[in-house]
Scaffold this motif. Structure first.
Motif, short mmCIF file in Angstrom:
data_model
loop_
_atom_site.label_atom_id
_atom_site.label_comp_id
_atom_site.label_asym_id
_atom_site.label_seq_id
_atom_site.Cartn_x
_atom_site.Cartn_y
_atom_site.Cartn_z
N PHE A 52 22.86 34.11 -31.68
CA PHE A 52 24.30 33.72 -31.33
C PHE A 52 24.10 33.09 -30.03
O PHE A 52 24.66 31.98 -29.89
N CYS A 53 23.92 33.84 -29.00
CA CYS A 53 24.17 33.26 -27.73
C CYS A 53 22.64 32.48 -27.07
O CYS A 53 22.79 31.66 -26.46
N ILE A 57 22.57 37.86 -24.00
CA ILE A 57 23.77 38.65 -23.67
C ILE A 57 24.15 39.51 -24.94
O ILE A 57 24.67 40.63 -24.78
N CYS A 58 24.10 38.78 -26.11
CA CYS A 58 24.55 39.59 -27.31
C CYS A 58 23.29 40.27 -27.98
O CYS A 58 22.15 40.26 -27.41
N CYS A 74 15.50 36.59 -28.67
CA CYS A 74 15.77 35.45 -27.83
C CYS A 74 14.98 35.45 -26.33
O CYS A 74 14.83 34.42 -25.67
#
Length: 91
Positions: A52-53, A57-58, A74
């Motif tokens: 997603f990010c 962060i997520c 990630c």
């Protein structure tokens, strides 16, 4: 004397061996595979989700890497011989 790093590494994802570019994150390697744009699913609808990010962060891209659960893919760089287990397999 300089030692050149390999251009590709071999990782195993859900019991499937992949040859992926070195110096990429696990998330990037999974996305390069094409069929794994989403390797996790949403709780209610069961829709695919993955990155997603892309910056840690997520937690949408988590997987088990070398036996360590809940890692944000990630942020983890691939390494030769790495073993990745996605939620699709863990579920």
């Amino acid at each position: 004397m300089t030692t050149e790093s390999p251009a590709v590494v071999r990782i195993t994802v859900d019991d499937t061996e992949l040859t992926v570019p070195a110096h990429r994150t696990v998330a990037a390697a999974l996305m390069l595979e094409g069929a794994r744009i989403g390797w996790r699913t949403t709780r209610r609808a069961g829709e695919q989700r993955g990155v997603f990010c892309g910056i840690g962060i997520c937690y949408d891209c988590v997987a088990t890497v070398d036996g360590r659960p809940g890692l944000r893919t990630c942020l983890v760089e691939v390494s030769d011989g790495m073993v990745v287990s996605t939620e699709a397999r863990d579920a």
